[in-house]
Design a protein around this motif. Structure first.
Motif, PDB file in Angstrom:
ATOM      1  N   LEU A  16     108.496  -1.616 129.764  1.00  0.00           N
ATOM      2  CA  LEU A  16     108.764  -2.572 130.755  1.00  0.00           C
ATOM      3  C   LEU A  16     108.622  -3.915 130.038  1.00  0.00           C
ATOM      4  O   LEU A  16     107.964  -4.139 129.201  1.00  0.00           O
ATOM      5  CB  LEU A  16     107.731  -2.241 131.702  1.00  0.00           C
ATOM      6  CG  LEU A  16     107.798  -0.865 132.419  1.00  0.00           C
ATOM      7  CD1 LEU A  16     106.584  -0.818 133.469  1.00  0.00           C
ATOM      8  CD2 LEU A  16     108.900  -0.757 133.448  1.00  0.00           C
ATOM      9  N   PRO A  17     109.295  -4.592 130.705  1.00  0.00           N
ATOM     10  CA  PRO A  17     109.119  -6.239 130.313  1.00  0.00           C
ATOM     11  C   PRO A  17     107.658  -6.484 130.326  1.00  0.00           C
ATOM     12  O   PRO A  17     106.954  -6.232 130.916  1.00  0.00           O
ATOM     13  CB  PRO A  17     109.862  -7.016 131.351  1.00  0.00           C
ATOM     14  CG  PRO A  17     110.786  -6.190 132.029  1.00  0.00           C
ATOM     15  CD  PRO A  17     110.158  -4.591 131.938  1.00  0.00           C
ATOM     16  N   LYS A  18     107.235  -7.341 129.510  1.00  0.00           N
ATOM     17  CA  LYS A  18     105.811  -7.970 129.400  1.00  0.00           C
ATOM     18  C   LYS A  18     105.394  -8.569 130.564  1.00  0.00           C
ATOM     19  O   LYS A  18     104.092  -8.480 131.045  1.00  0.00           O
ATOM     20  CB  LYS A  18     105.782  -8.998 128.257  1.00  0.00           C
ATOM     21  CG  LYS A  18     104.362  -9.516 127.859  1.00  0.00           C
ATOM     22  CD  LYS A  18     103.991  -9.961 126.737  1.00  0.00           C
ATOM     23  CE  LYS A  18     102.590 -10.645 126.487  1.00  0.00           C
ATOM     24  NZ  LYS A  18     101.593  -9.998 126.939  1.00  0.00           N
ATOM     25  N   ALA A  19     106.151  -9.419 131.401  1.00  0.00           N
ATOM     26  CA  ALA A  19     105.663  -9.994 132.451  1.00  0.00           C
ATOM     27  C   ALA A  19     105.456  -8.856 133.618  1.00  0.00           C
ATOM     28  O   ALA A  19     104.241  -9.210 134.222  1.00  0.00           O
ATOM     29  CB  ALA A  19     106.665 -10.724 133.097  1.00  0.00           C
ATOM     30  N   VAL A  20     106.133  -7.856 133.570  1.00  0.00           N
ATOM     31  CA  VAL A  20     105.666  -6.732 134.533  1.00  0.00           C
ATOM     32  C   VAL A  20     104.316  -6.054 134.169  1.00  0.00           C
ATOM     33  O   VAL A  20     103.299  -5.892 135.010  1.00  0.00           O
ATOM     34  CB  VAL A  20     106.920  -5.788 134.629  1.00  0.00           C
ATOM     35  CG1 VAL A  20     106.232  -4.573 135.273  1.00  0.00           C
ATOM     36  CG2 VAL A  20     108.219  -6.352 135.256  1.00  0.00           C
ATOM     37  N   ARG A  21     104.254  -5.914 132.739  1.00  0.00           N
ATOM     38  CA  ARG A  21     102.931  -5.309 132.720  1.00  0.00           C
ATOM     39  C   ARG A  21     101.814  -6.178 132.738  1.00  0.00           C
ATOM     40  O   ARG A  21     100.669  -5.767 133.227  1.00  0.00           O
ATOM     41  CB  ARG A  21     103.034  -4.884 131.071  1.00  0.00           C
ATOM     42  CG  ARG A  21     103.992  -3.767 130.588  1.00  0.00           C
ATOM     43  CD  ARG A  21     104.060  -3.375 129.226  1.00  0.00           C
ATOM     44  NE  ARG A  21     104.297  -4.519 128.450  1.00  0.00           N
ATOM     45  CZ  ARG A  21     104.844  -4.641 127.117  1.00  0.00           C
ATOM     46  NH1 ARG A  21     105.144  -3.502 126.452  1.00  0.00           N
ATOM     47  NH2 ARG A  21     104.925  -5.762 126.632  1.00  0.00           N
ATOM     48  N   ASP A  22     101.973  -7.571 132.401  1.00  0.00           N
ATOM     49  CA  ASP A  22     101.019  -8.436 132.783  1.00  0.00           C
ATOM     50  C   ASP A  22     100.339  -8.375 134.265  1.00  0.00           C
ATOM     51  O   ASP A  22      99.122  -8.362 134.563  1.00  0.00           O
ATOM     52  CB  ASP A  22     101.178  -9.758 132.327  1.00  0.00           C
ATOM     53  CG  ASP A  22     101.240  -9.745 130.876  1.00  0.00           C
ATOM     54  OD1 ASP A  22     100.901  -8.829 130.113  1.00  0.00           O
ATOM     55  OD2 ASP A  22     102.079 -10.923 130.466  1.00  0.00           O
ATOM     56  N   ASP A  64     108.069  -7.396 141.781  1.00  0.00           N
ATOM     57  CA  ASP A  64     109.595  -7.455 142.270  1.00  0.00           C
ATOM     58  C   ASP A  64     110.153  -8.834 141.870  1.00  0.00           C
ATOM     59  O   ASP A  64     111.412  -8.838 141.587  1.00  0.00           O
ATOM     60  CB  ASP A  64     109.718  -6.966 143.846  1.00  0.00           C
ATOM     61  CG  ASP A  64     111.148  -6.933 144.239  1.00  0.00           C
ATOM     62  OD1 ASP A  64     112.121  -6.393 143.375  1.00  0.00           O
ATOM     63  OD2 ASP A  64     111.605  -7.855 145.262  1.00  0.00           O
ATOM     64  N   ARG A  65     109.641  -9.741 142.512  1.00  0.00           N
ATOM     65  CA  ARG A  65     109.951 -11.200 142.217  1.00  0.00           C
ATOM     66  C   ARG A  65     110.229 -11.466 140.690  1.00  0.00           C
ATOM     67  O   ARG A  65     111.137 -12.263 140.236  1.00  0.00           O
ATOM     68  CB  ARG A  65     109.084 -12.112 142.769  1.00  0.00           C
ATOM     69  CG  ARG A  65     108.666 -12.011 144.166  1.00  0.00           C
ATOM     70  CD  ARG A  65     109.750 -12.831 145.044  1.00  0.00           C
ATOM     71  NE  ARG A  65     109.754 -14.158 144.710  1.00  0.00           N
ATOM     72  CZ  ARG A  65     110.679 -14.997 145.165  1.00  0.00           C
ATOM     73  NH1 ARG A  65     111.599 -14.531 146.053  1.00  0.00           N
ATOM     74  NH2 ARG A  65     110.683 -16.152 145.062  1.00  0.00           N
ATOM     75  N   THR A  68     113.357  -9.495 139.559  1.00  0.00           N
ATOM     76  CA  THR A  68     114.504 -10.269 140.254  1.00  0.00           C
ATOM     77  C   THR A  68     114.975 -11.442 139.501  1.00  0.00           C
ATOM     78  O   THR A  68     116.046 -11.910 139.268  1.00  0.00           O
ATOM     79  CB  THR A  68     114.403 -10.376 141.614  1.00  0.00           C
ATOM     80  OG1 THR A  68     114.017  -9.094 142.253  1.00  0.00           O
ATOM     81  CG2 THR A  68     115.809 -10.927 142.344  1.00  0.00           C
ATOM     82  N   ALA A  69     113.695 -12.355 139.121  1.00  0.00           N
ATOM     83  CA  ALA A  69     114.060 -13.515 138.575  1.00  0.00           C
ATOM     84  C   ALA A  69     114.839 -13.469 137.041  1.00  0.00           C
ATOM     85  O   ALA A  69     115.663 -14.179 136.827  1.00  0.00           O
ATOM     86  CB  ALA A  69     112.904 -14.287 138.519  1.00  0.00           C
ATOM     87  N   THR A  70     114.347 -12.439 136.398  1.00  0.00           N
ATOM     88  CA  THR A  70     115.159 -12.131 134.996  1.00  0.00           C
ATOM     89  C   THR A  70     116.593 -11.768 135.084  1.00  0.00           C
ATOM     90  O   THR A  70     117.293 -11.784 134.199  1.00  0.00           O
ATOM     91  CB  THR A  70     114.037 -11.247 134.170  1.00  0.00           C
ATOM     92  OG1 THR A  70     113.981 -10.025 134.883  1.00  0.00           O
ATOM     93  CG2 THR A  70     112.906 -11.862 133.852  1.00  0.00           C
TER      94      THR A  70
END
Length: 72
Positions: A16-22, A64-65, A68-70
């Motif tokens: 998963l992307p780092k932003a999601v994990r954070d 989700d935001r 979706t932004a990426t």
């Protein structure tokens, strides 16, 4: 139980992307603290669980935001 990431979950979130994990980790820690705080305050488990589920929806929305932004 304390907020932690088991081996099985770690393998699942590896891609998963780092932003999601954070966001997910922040949510896990926050919900754990909130759960413990409300139980110690004497709230009924049903009420606490419902409150935590409501908070979880907010973190799901934030993930989700971020995704979706990426993609946009």
């Amino acid at each position: 139980m304390q907020a932690r990431v088991s081996r099985k979950i770690h393998e699942r979130i590896e891609g998963l992307p780092k932003a999601v994990r954070d966001i997910a980790r922040k949510g896990q820690l926050r919900m754990y603290q909130r759960y413990r705080h409300q139980l110690v305050a004497g709230k009924a488990k049903v009420v606490v669980t419902t409150a935590i589920a409501c908070k979880m929806v907010g973190f799901i929305w934030a993930i989700d935001r971020a995704v979706t932004a990426t993609l946009a």
